[in-house]
Design an enzyme around this catalytic site. Structure first.
Site, PDB file in Angstrom:
ATOM      1  N   SER A 227      -9.949  -0.489   6.944  1.00  0.00           N
ATOM      2  CA  SER A 227      -9.731  -0.928   5.313  1.00  0.00           C
ATOM      3  C   SER A 227      -9.136  -1.737   4.882  1.00  0.00           C
ATOM      4  O   SER A 227      -8.340  -1.580   3.890  1.00  0.00           O
ATOM      5  CB  SER A 227      -8.039   0.400   5.870  1.00  0.00           C
ATOM      6  OG  SER A 227      -8.757   1.706   5.986  1.00  0.00           O
TER       7      SER A 227
ATOM      8  N   LYS B 180       0.609  -0.706   0.200  1.00  0.00           N
ATOM      9  CA  LYS B 180      -0.429  -0.063  -0.171  1.00  0.00           C
ATOM     10  C   LYS B 180       0.763   1.188  -0.150  1.00  0.00           C
ATOM     11  O   LYS B 180       2.080   1.166   0.671  1.00  0.00           O
ATOM     12  CB  LYS B 180      -1.046  -0.214   0.691  1.00  0.00           C
ATOM     13  CG  LYS B 180      -2.275   1.248   1.654  1.00  0.00           C
ATOM     14  CD  LYS B 180      -2.961   1.247   2.278  1.00  0.00           C
ATOM     15  CE  LYS B 180      -4.264   1.657   2.451  1.00  0.00           C
ATOM     16  NZ  LYS B 180      -4.882   1.357   3.620  1.00  0.00           N
TER      17      LYS B 180
ATOM     18  N   SER C 163      -9.583   1.830   2.511  1.00  0.00           N
ATOM     19  CA  SER C 163      -8.995   2.739   2.148  1.00  0.00           C
ATOM     20  C   SER C 163      -8.451   1.701   1.545  1.00  0.00           C
ATOM     21  O   SER C 163      -7.402   2.729  -0.096  1.00  0.00           O
ATOM     22  CB  SER C 163      -7.889   3.152   2.903  1.00  0.00           C
ATOM     23  OG  SER C 163      -7.459   2.990   4.123  1.00  0.00           O
TER      24      SER C 163
END
Lengths: 477, 92, 452
Positions: free
Chosen positions: C161, C62, C137
């Protein structure tokens, strides 16, 4: 001008004596090239986390003990949020609601100054506006200092004069240096002091509006700045003016305080507990460990030194630095303390000054100083001989007895007197002149003795013998 | 929370908010704040605030030199020699 | 001759280059880095050197986990041009075990979002149906695994997330216990809630990654060393909180079917987590408060975007005003407000206390049950652009937030399909540091269930 009573409180920041920073492993060395003692943590890179320095916590505990504070079993760090280019994370990790120590005092000669709290925090970086003397078209940020561990010591407003503030600072510095908590060197920024000053007409009135003064570079300047500020406030009030709560900067060159900013809208630091750090837990074990590391403190030592018959001046000089005092105690263990004190204050400090050495760097065995003191006290050698041989002792760490033997210093007055008699008979005319009061004439006899002993006799001692003989002669007549 | 309140908070957080968006921000803000009022229903009289880890964690006082300081300085949008450079900090 | 690993990695990169145009799960492919690593690994094979536990495994990271020498933007313009001077601890651990880091994946800006729509670099699409969001997210990481680009990816989970996008994309996503994995090098959002965790196609791979990244790290005081026990009890008691059944019909029926198919030694009882309805409120005070402070460092002085203003102060406003998107600004302001003088007690402190109450709910529940099960999200993936109201978006996280507030481990595994074949996620939670038990149970459940 009617009488006003000043009220003063001090906030002192001292740098704790650690090798590494408060929350990262960068060096705390002073004077490194710009931005060399930096890492991702202290420059606030995205994603970094703080990790607290064990030694800093221990030193804070030790400081708490020295300042007679309560050591909290449980304390936490908090974030103080504000934007400034020298603060990379835009928050300073400090302590707010739960500081590590609180409620202590520092004893001065006449009174006690209360300590509200002493808490841990990290220092910010440094802003430069000049390179050398060339102004920069902007400001430059150096983060070497950023993250250096500090202890903020906040006093109660128990101080009522610039002199007391001065004494408080000196006492505080002495304590912290003794316990090796901080170097407290204002020049190197390891001690900084902000003062809160207010005045009121009588103790029955509530405290007046206070101003905060910053930017003093020495204890002397702190004293001057407070004195100036008291006078300024008195004058403003006497003229019917108003004191505003504001920060004022001391201008040492002009000897005045200048308004910096008014705290109309109090800064909102949005303190909250630092979630990246676990709380600090202090148990009896840690406290006891630190207590053991605290040496006898100045107040106790002073008493002992007075008992040894030292003068107030001598005591003050010797007690100022713990290591110097330790040296004195070692040197005077079996020797005449007054003479040792003299030697240390006059000769040892003199040599240290010449060579720009700290007491830690002195190689001379204190026992040799003791030996020298006894030789001097018993009259075996004169002050002049001491003066002559001390530098060599100091440099090479040689006992005085050996030095005297090496130099073949004729310190035995009996032996010397015989030589002086020889000199008199060899220089009878000079002797006559001398007896008649021609001081200069003694030089020839002294010179003869010096020559005879190849310079290893002490001219002052020879002169002393000569004088004595002259007086004896007079008596005979 | 009114427009001024929003601007005060934005100032504290050093955020420029476009004029056209202030109304919308204020409206959303108030909606969220009124949702928060729900928390008042929970009795927290003798509750201590939440804590995740309850033990002493300490680091030894050792110096470890960071070798990639050039990578740190290399990211600076403005630099003079080895300094980060900013617009003049007004001597307040 | 090409080495085997190099061939595999080159193939992986080729596939992403060709197919990710439609999905946009990656923000950058570290082609040079990955190929170089692959060559080193082939060399290891040739020399017969010891091979790491993740030998040659392609991993996506990420965009809020930093890698030395690589860009990291957190999906934000404010970190434009930033190249990390250091490695995140998880990155070190992965590379030490010979994983190959393929690239960085898209995310909601600073992880503020549940759809990956707030990224400054464009939306990521759900590989199952590109008109839908992948969740967020960590939408990029979830999509990269769901699309079959990489077998595993790392994400971060502050309020769901990892789990919510895993559920939307039909993969497994695990949020470990708070403290199980070092956060050093994860760009902080809500420091007391953030945790790094893996995505994978199955629970076995999740375990494999977790074993490598977990453990105490001196650089993260909140990290903890513990030995996960990967074993089940003879009888596993699962609690289904009645508060977690307030969800869409399709989700409810998928979860019900899953419960019916649980292994024989799993017993299900209804429980209550009475303060669930306050979790979103607590979260949206604590997380933005911490974030408002964490994101203050983006000032354009040491890295990232800088817009000069008329003076220094004006520069802060311009840099931050233009560098952050609206959702980031909104949350920074919420947090700034909740911490500001006069409001701290009513908001931040109150929230921390209610958080303690919510945690107590879990403590009580875990005295009776071994696991807490239910839906990961009340809904399945929604259409891109469908939800615009911030509060409605926040309420998406109702079932995932409590695990972050309590610091407990939680996993989402696929358990069925809703409208248009969009996946449904099944969430399993366990007591703090029972991560091993949780993963073991998740694997058994994964084996036991089947759906069309």
């Amino acid at each position: 001008m009617s009488d006003f009573i000043p009220t003063i409180g001090l906030e002192v920041h001292v740098q704790l004596k650690t090798k590494s920073k408060m929350f990262c492993s960068c060096s705390t060395d002073f004077g490194a090239a710009p931005n060399t003692n930096i890492c991702p943590v202290c420059t606030g890179q995205p994603g970094v986390l703080p990790a607290k320095n064990k030694r800093a916590i221990e030193l804070a505990v030790r400081a708490g003990l020295v300042l007679n504070c309560r050591i909290e079993k449980y304390s936490v760090f908090a974030r103080k949020n504000y934007f400034y280019p020298d603060l990379p994370k835009a928050y300073q990790i400090s302590q707010y609601e739960l500081p590590i120590t609180r409620d202590g005092f520092v004893k001065l000669s006449g009174k006690k100054i209360g300590i509200i709290r002493a808490h841990l925090e990290e220092d910010a970086g440094k802003l430069l506006h000049y390179i050398g003397s060339v102004p920069v078209d902007g400001s430059l940020v150096d983060l070497n200092r950023c993250g250096v561990p500090l202890l903020e010591i906040v006093s109660y407003p128990d101080i009522d004069s610039p002199e007391t503030a001065f004494e408080y600072l000196k006492t505080l510095r002495r304590l912290l240096r003794y316990a090796e908590i901080s170097d407290c060197d204002m020049e190197k920024g390891s001690l900084r002091c902000d003062c809160n000053v207010s005045v009121r007409r009588s103790v029955d009135e509530p405290l007046g509006v206070k101003t905060e003064i910053k930017n003093m570079n020495s204890f002397r300047e702190v004293r001057e700045a407070i004195a100036y500020e008291i006078e300024r406030q008195k004058k403003v009030l006497s003229d019917g003016g108003k004191i505003y709560q504001e920060t004022r900067l001391w201008n040492g060159r002009k000897g005045v305080t200048v308004e910096m900013r008014r705290k109309e809208e109090a800064a909102d630091y949005r303190y909250f507990p630092e979630p990246d750090l676990t709380p600090i837990f202090i148990d009896e074990k840690i406290i006891e460990e630190q207590r053991k590391l605290i040496p006898k403190l100045p107040a106790e030592r002073k008493e002992k030194l007075f008992e040894m018959g030292l003068s107030e001046y001598q005591v003050d000089v010797l007690v100022e630095e713990r290591k110097l005092c330790d040296y004195f105690i070692a040197a005077s263990e079996n020797s005449n303390p007054k003479e040792v004190a003299n030697l240390i204050i006059t000769n040892l400090l003199g040599e240290m000054n010449k060579k720009r050495l700290d007491i830690e760097e002195v190689k001379l065995n204190p026992l040799f100083v003791g030996e020298l003191a006894d030789l001097k006290a018993s009259g075996k050698i004169s002050a002049q001989v001491v003066k002559r041989i001390f530098p060599q002792m100091f440099e090479k760490n040689i006992p005085p007895s050996q030095l005297l033997k090496n130099l073949n210093i004729v310190s035995d007055e009996g032996k010397l007197e015989k030589l002086v008699w020889e000199g008199i008979s060899e220089n009878s005319s000079a002797w006559e002149d001398y007896k008649m009061g021609k001081e200069k004439a003694s030089g020839r006899i002294i010179g003869w003795v010096m020559k005879k002993t190849r310079g290893s006799s002490d001219p002052a001692t020879v002169k002393k013998i000569l004088e004595r003989l002259k007086d004896e002669k007079d008596f005979d007549n | 929370m009114d427009r001024d309140g929003i601007l005060r908070i934005a100032k504290l957080a050093r955020l420029e908010i476009e004029d056209g968006k202030i109304e919308k921000f204020t409206e959303e803000f108030n909606k969220i704040l009124s949702y928060f009022e729900k928390l008042g229903e929970v009795n927290t009289k003798d509750i201590s605030p939440f804590l995740l880890k309850n033990e002493n964690v300490l680091r030894e006082d050792e110096v470890i030199r960071f070798k990639d300081r050039d990578r740190i300085l290399g990211n600076a949008p403005d630099r003079q020699d080895d300094f980060f450079k900013v617009k003049k900090v007004i001597e307040e | 001759m090409k080495g085997q690993i190099k061939e595999k990695i080159a193939g992986c990169i080729g596939k992403i280059k060709q197919a990710d145009i439609k999905i946009h799960s990656f923000l950058e492919i570290f082609e040079h880095r990955a190929i170089e690593k692959a060559e080193q690994l082939d060399e290891k094979v040739k020399n017969g050197d010891k091979q790491g536990r993740l030998f040659g495994l392609p991993v996506a990271i990420k965009d809020n986990i930093v890698i030395k020498g690589e860009r990291a933007t957190c999906g934000s313009k404010i970190l434009e041009g930033f190249i990390s001077p250091y490695d995140a601890e998880v990155v070190k651990r992965l590379e030490r075990e010979d994983a190959v880091i393929i690239g960085r994946t898209n995310m909601d800006e600073f992880a503020f979002g549940s759809s990956t729509e707030t990224s400054a670099w464009g939306v990521t699409r759900n590989p199952v149906n590109p008109e839908f969001v992948p969740g967020g997210s960590s939408g990029g990481s979830a999509a990269s695994v769901a699309a079959g680009f990489v077998p595993v990816a790392l994400g971060s989970d502050t309020g769901g997330s990892i789990r919510q996008p895993a559920s939307f994309c039909g993969v497994c996503g695990f949020k470990p216990s708070y403290g199980a994995v070092s956060r050093y090098g994860l760009v902080a959002f809500g420091s007391s809630l953030d945790q790094i965790g893996p995505f994978a196609g199955n629970v076995r791979d999740i375990k494999k990654i977790f074993e490598v990244i977990r453990g105490r790290d001196e650089k993260d005081e909140t990290s903890v060393e513990f030995e996960p026990v990967y074993a089940l009890k003879e009888k596993v008691v699962c609690g289904i909180p009645k508060e977690y059944l307030n969800c869409s019909e399709k989700v409810k029926s998928a979860v019900k079917k899953t419960i019916e198919q649980l292994p024989k030694n799993f017993e299900v009882v209804e429980i209550s987590l009475p303060h669930t309805e306050y979790a979103v409120g607590v979260y949206y005070i604590i997380a933005p408060s911490e974030a408002s402070s964490n994101l203050a460092r983006f000032d354009g002085i040491r890295y990232g975007r800088r817009i000069d203003g008329s003076d220094l102060i004006d520069g802060y406003f311009k840099t931050r005003g233009s560098g952050f998107g609206d959702e980031v600004k909104r949350r920074i302001m919420l947090g700034t407000f909740a911490l500001s003088s006069g409001y701290y007690d009513a908001y931040y402190l109150k929230a921390q206390k209610v958080r303690a109450v919510i945690k107590r709910d879990f403590d009580i529940a875990f005295k009776k049950v071994d696991l807490i099960i239910g839906p990961t999200s009340p809904v399945i993936a929604f259409k891109i652009g469908e939800i615009t109201d911030p509060l409605s978006m926040y309420l998406q996280d109702i079932f995932t937030i409590p695990a972050n507030l309590a610091g407990i481990p939680a996993i989402s595994i696929p358990c069925g399909r809703g409208e248009m074949g969009l996946p449904v996620g099944f969430q399993i939670m366990a007591a703090r540091f029972n991560d091993g038990f949780l993963l073991e149970a998740a694997e058994k459940i994964e084996e036991a269930i089947s759906y069309e």
